[in-house]
Design a protein around this motif. Structure first.
Motif, PDB file in Angstrom:
ATOM      1  N   MET A   1       0.847  -1.198   0.000  1.00 24.25           N
ATOM      2  CA  MET A   1       0.000   0.000   0.000  1.00 24.25           C
ATOM      3  C   MET A   1       0.876   1.240   0.000  1.00 24.25           C
ATOM      4  SD  MET A   1      -2.933   1.161   2.746  1.00 24.25           S
ATOM      5  CE  MET A   1      -4.038  -0.149   2.264  1.00 24.25           C
ATOM      6  N   GLY A   2       0.641   2.172  -0.927  1.00 25.83           N
ATOM      7  CA  GLY A   2       1.424   3.381  -1.022  1.00 25.83           C
ATOM      8  C   GLY A   2       1.019   4.395   0.026  1.00 25.83           C
ATOM      9  N   ALA A   3       1.837   5.442   0.153  1.00 24.31           N
ATOM     10  CA  ALA A   3       1.591   6.450   1.179  1.00 24.31           C
ATOM     11  C   ALA A   3       0.269   7.169   0.974  1.00 24.31           C
ATOM     12  CB  ALA A   3       2.738   7.455   1.203  1.00 24.31           C
ATOM     13  N   ASN A   4      -0.188   7.252  -0.284  1.00 24.13           N
ATOM     14  CA  ASN A   4      -1.438   7.948  -0.568  1.00 24.13           C
ATOM     15  C   ASN A   4      -2.595   7.006  -0.855  1.00 24.13           C
ATOM     16  OD1 ASN A   4      -0.571  10.667  -0.262  1.00 24.13           O
ATOM     17  ND2 ASN A   4       0.529  10.505  -2.200  1.00 24.13           N
ATOM     18  N   ASP A   5      -2.413   5.717  -0.550  1.00 24.90           N
ATOM     19  CA  ASP A   5      -3.503   4.761  -0.664  1.00 24.90           C
ATOM     20  C   ASP A   5      -4.272   4.747   0.643  1.00 24.90           C
ATOM     21  OD1 ASP A   5      -2.782   3.996  -3.229  1.00 24.90           O
ATOM     22  OD2 ASP A   5      -1.409   2.459  -2.492  1.00 24.90           O
ATOM     23  N   PRO A   6      -5.567   5.083   0.626  1.00 21.50           N
ATOM     24  CA  PRO A   6      -6.290   5.188   1.893  1.00 21.50           C
ATOM     25  C   PRO A   6      -6.591   3.839   2.524  1.00 21.50           C
ATOM     26  CG  PRO A   6      -7.795   5.512   0.066  1.00 21.50           C
ATOM     27  CD  PRO A   6      -6.411   5.424  -0.528  1.00 21.50           C
ATOM     28  N   GLN A   7      -6.699   3.855   3.834  1.00 19.16           N
ATOM     29  CA  GLN A   7      -7.317   2.766   4.569  1.00 19.16           C
ATOM     30  C   GLN A   7      -8.800   3.104   4.700  1.00 19.16           C
ATOM     31  OE1 GLN A   7      -5.062   1.510   8.177  1.00 19.16           O
ATOM     32  NE2 GLN A   7      -3.772   3.277   7.679  1.00 19.16           N
ATOM     33  N   PHE A   8      -9.624   2.084   4.921  1.00 21.33           N
ATOM     34  CA  PHE A   8     -11.055   2.318   5.068  1.00 21.33           C
ATOM     35  C   PHE A   8     -11.536   1.739   6.386  1.00 21.33           C
ATOM     36  CE2 PHE A   8     -10.420   2.721   0.544  1.00 21.33           C
ATOM     37  CZ  PHE A   8     -11.305   3.722   0.164  1.00 21.33           C
ATOM     38  N   ILE A   9     -12.363   2.500   7.074  1.00 18.79           N
ATOM     39  CA  ILE A   9     -13.059   1.985   8.246  1.00 18.79           C
ATOM     40  C   ILE A   9     -14.553   2.033   7.970  1.00 18.79           C
ATOM     41  CG2 ILE A   9     -11.225   2.716   9.809  1.00 18.79           C
ATOM     42  CD1 ILE A   9     -13.066   4.992  10.741  1.00 18.79           C
ATOM     43  N   THR A  10     -15.278   1.143   8.597  1.00 17.99           N
ATOM     44  CA  THR A  10     -16.725   1.074   8.402  1.00 17.99           C
ATOM     45  C   THR A  10     -17.425   1.778   9.553  1.00 17.99           C
ATOM     46  OG1 THR A  10     -16.553  -1.021   7.213  1.00 17.99           O
ATOM     47  CG2 THR A  10     -18.707  -0.453   8.113  1.00 17.99           C
ATOM     48  N   GLY A  12     -21.343   3.161  11.033  1.00 16.99           N
ATOM     49  CA  GLY A  12     -22.786   2.991  10.898  1.00 16.99           C
ATOM     50  C   GLY A  12     -23.189   1.534  10.834  1.00 16.99           C
ATOM     51  N   THR A  13     -24.494   1.321  10.831  1.00 19.21           N
ATOM     52  CA  THR A  13     -25.047  -0.023  10.756  1.00 19.21           C
ATOM     53  C   THR A  13     -26.207  -0.049   9.768  1.00 19.21           C
ATOM     54  OG1 THR A  13     -26.563   0.425  12.600  1.00 19.21           O
ATOM     55  CG2 THR A  13     -24.432  -0.586  13.144  1.00 19.21           C
ATOM     56  N   GLY A  14     -26.486  -1.231   9.255  1.00 19.02           N
ATOM     57  CA  GLY A  14     -27.631  -1.396   8.358  1.00 19.02           C
ATOM     58  C   GLY A  14     -27.556  -0.483   7.154  1.00 19.02           C
ATOM     59  N   ALA A  15     -28.640   0.229   6.902  1.00 15.78           N
ATOM     60  CA  ALA A  15     -28.721   1.093   5.722  1.00 15.78           C
ATOM     61  C   ALA A  15     -27.782   2.291   5.817  1.00 15.78           C
ATOM     62  CB  ALA A  15     -30.154   1.574   5.530  1.00 15.78           C
ATOM     63  N   THR A  16     -27.318   2.616   7.016  1.00 17.42           N
ATOM     64  CA  THR A  16     -26.436   3.785   7.175  1.00 17.42           C
ATOM     65  C   THR A  16     -24.953   3.420   7.097  1.00 17.42           C
ATOM     66  OG1 THR A  16     -26.275   3.659   9.590  1.00 17.42           O
ATOM     67  CG2 THR A  16     -28.170   4.842   8.665  1.00 17.42           C
ATOM     68  N   THR A  17     -24.643   2.161   6.855  1.00 14.60           N
ATOM     69  CA  THR A  17     -23.240   1.747   6.792  1.00 14.60           C
ATOM     70  C   THR A  17     -22.530   2.434   5.640  1.00 14.60           C
ATOM     71  OG1 THR A  17     -23.784  -0.421   7.717  1.00 14.60           O
ATOM     72  CG2 THR A  17     -21.692  -0.225   6.559  1.00 14.60           C
ATOM     73  N   ARG A  18     -21.364   2.982   5.908  1.00 17.34           N
ATOM     74  CA  ARG A  18     -20.556   3.574   4.843  1.00 17.34           C
ATOM     75  C   ARG A  18     -19.076   3.387   5.173  1.00 17.34           C
ATOM     76  NH1 ARG A  18     -23.060   6.355   9.168  1.00 17.34           N
ATOM     77  NH2 ARG A  18     -22.003   8.321   9.648  1.00 17.34           N
ATOM     78  N   ARG A  19     -18.274   3.287   4.116  1.00 17.24           N
ATOM     79  CA  ARG A  19     -16.834   3.143   4.253  1.00 17.24           C
ATOM     80  C   ARG A  19     -16.191   4.521   4.176  1.00 17.24           C
ATOM     81  NH1 ARG A  19     -14.396   0.535   0.088  1.00 17.24           N
ATOM     82  NH2 ARG A  19     -12.757  -0.492   1.306  1.00 17.24           N
ATOM     83  N   ILE A  20     -15.365   4.817   5.177  1.00 16.02           N
ATOM     84  CA  ILE A  20     -14.733   6.119   5.292  1.00 16.02           C
ATOM     85  C   ILE A  20     -13.242   5.968   5.003  1.00 16.02           C
ATOM     86  CG2 ILE A  20     -14.224   8.031   6.856  1.00 16.02           C
ATOM     87  CD1 ILE A  20     -17.183   7.761   5.958  1.00 16.02           C
ATOM     88  N   ALA A  21     -12.765   6.789   4.054  1.00 21.13           N
ATOM     89  CA  ALA A  21     -11.372   6.730   3.622  1.00 21.13           C
ATOM     90  C   ALA A  21     -10.488   7.564   4.556  1.00 21.13           C
ATOM     91  CB  ALA A  21     -11.247   7.241   2.190  1.00 21.13           C
ATOM     92  N   CYS A  22      -9.361   6.999   4.962  1.00 24.57           N
ATOM     93  CA  CYS A  22      -8.443   7.650   5.892  1.00 24.57           C
ATOM     94  C   CYS A  22      -7.008   7.522   5.396  1.00 24.57           C
ATOM     95  CB  CYS A  22      -8.506   7.008   7.283  1.00 24.57           C
ATOM     96  SG  CYS A  22     -10.138   6.723   7.952  1.00 24.57           S
ATOM     97  N   LEU A  23      -6.200   8.508   5.731  1.00 31.18           N
ATOM     98  CA  LEU A  23      -4.753   8.453   5.565  1.00 31.18           C
ATOM     99  C   LEU A  23      -4.143   8.722   6.930  1.00 31.18           C
ATOM    100  CD1 LEU A  23      -4.268  10.526   2.277  1.00 31.18           C
ATOM    101  CD2 LEU A  23      -3.932   8.057   2.521  1.00 31.18           C
ATOM    102  N   ALA A  24      -3.255   7.842   7.375  1.00 31.63           N
ATOM    103  CA  ALA A  24      -2.676   7.988   8.707  1.00 31.63           C
ATOM    104  C   ALA A  24      -1.179   7.750   8.653  1.00 31.63           C
ATOM    105  CB  ALA A  24      -3.326   7.013   9.680  1.00 31.63           C
ATOM    106  N   ALA A  25      -0.427   8.745   9.091  1.00 36.04           N
ATOM    107  CA  ALA A  25       1.027   8.633   9.200  1.00 36.04           C
ATOM    108  C   ALA A  25       1.378   8.674  10.681  1.00 36.04           C
ATOM    109  CB  ALA A  25       1.714   9.770   8.449  1.00 36.04           C
ATOM    110  N   PRO A  26       1.947   7.607  11.236  1.00 32.50           N
ATOM    111  CA  PRO A  26       2.239   7.589  12.674  1.00 32.50           C
ATOM    112  C   PRO A  26       3.382   8.523  13.027  1.00 32.50           C
ATOM    113  CG  PRO A  26       3.144   5.644  11.610  1.00 32.50           C
ATOM    114  CD  PRO A  26       2.336   6.364  10.557  1.00 32.50           C
ATOM    115  N   ALA A  27       3.416   8.909  14.291  1.00 30.57           N
ATOM    116  CA  ALA A  27       4.520   9.732  14.778  1.00 30.57           C
ATOM    117  C   ALA A  27       5.809   8.926  14.764  1.00 30.57           C
ATOM    118  CB  ALA A  27       4.215  10.228  16.182  1.00 30.57           C
TER     119      ALA A  27
END
Length: 261
Positions: A1-10, A12-27
């Motif tokens: 995975m490249g530095a600009n490739d997002p991770q996704f977290i899920t 919501g539940t049911g009909a409100t479920t959505r995948r949220i794109a994140c970029l995280a660089a640790p300290a």
């Protein structure tokens, strides 16, 4: 995975479920604090300021987490279906799942309002998590966002929202404009700070342009009167507009963040 490739977290539940794109660089190493970036309306996590902060934090070994709200960038959902409650839920999920250790919330425009909402929610529901927030740096804070929006709408826009449930607001940043729904306005009124007496209990540093037409400087100044505890400090840029993305504006932003680091 490249530095600009997002991770996704899920979120919501049911009909409100959505995948949220994140970029995280640790300290790097044992750096004391990291940043969580909260973007502005119709912006995304690779905007000019976000990318500038990514470079600035990387050079200093400071952790940096950013994400796209639903209906923005690479996250799922349609913009006109989302409300502030959704973005607050997503922000809390990113904070809990994607960050570790002390954090500084850095919010731009709408993101400044979301940052305040996130702090308030964690203080009320998860005080141990709230303790990780060392302070807030807010750029052109559109706090009480929906009331600010409503006050700026023309009468025909307000009428159309009330009668038809939606109105397309022209935007200097998007030729297609963007949809404001009645549901969005009504949901936002559940998340107001004016007269709430909310005490952030940590520094709130504000960077505000005097020439900002989207978030007037008087609106930003009023934040100090609406929060208790005398925590808000303003840095006003006499020739600054809404974006505050010029090199000199970014230098001021970095200086404020450094105070909290």
């Amino acid at each position: 995975m490249g530095a600009n490739d997002p991770q996704f977290i899920t979120v919501g539940t049911g009909a409100t479920t959505r995948r949220i794109a994140c970029l995280a660089a640790p300290a790097a190493g044992d750096h004391a604090s990291s940043l969580l970036w909260l973007t502005g309306l119709k912006s995304d996590m690779v905007s000019t300021k976000a990318e500038a902060l990514a470079s600035w934090t990387a050079e200093r070994g400071v952790g940096f987490t950013r994400f796209d709200y639903s209906g923005h960038g690479r996250s799922e959902g349609r913009f006109e279906d989302a409300v502030l409650s959704d973005w607050l839920e997503e922000s809390e999920a990113v904070f809990r799942q994607m960050t570790k250790g002390p954090q500084i919330l850095v919010g731009s425009s709408t993101g400044a309002h979301v940052a305040l909402l996130l702090l308030r929610r964690l203080i009320e529901t998860a005080p141990d998590e709230a303790e990780r927030i060392r302070g807030l740096v807010l750029i052109a804070p559109a706090w009480d966002l929906t009331e600010l929006m409503w006050s700026q709408l023309p009468e025909d826009g307000q009428r159309e929202i009330l009668e038809k449930g939606r109105w397309v607001r022209p935007s200097a940043y998007d030729p297609a404009g963007y949809v404001i729904t009645r549901r969005f306005i009504e949901d936002g009124r559940r998340h107001l700070f004016k007269d709430s007496g909310f005490d952030p209990a940590r520094p709130v540093l504000v960077l505000q342009g005097a020439e900002d037409r989207d978030v007037p400087i008087e609106h930003a100044r009023a934040l100090a009167r609406s929060l208790s505890g005398d925590w808000v400090r303003m840095t006003e840029v006499p020739d600054g507009e809404h974006r505050l993305s010029r090199p000199q504006d970014l230098a001021r932003l970095y200086a404020l963040i450094n105070e909290l680091l």
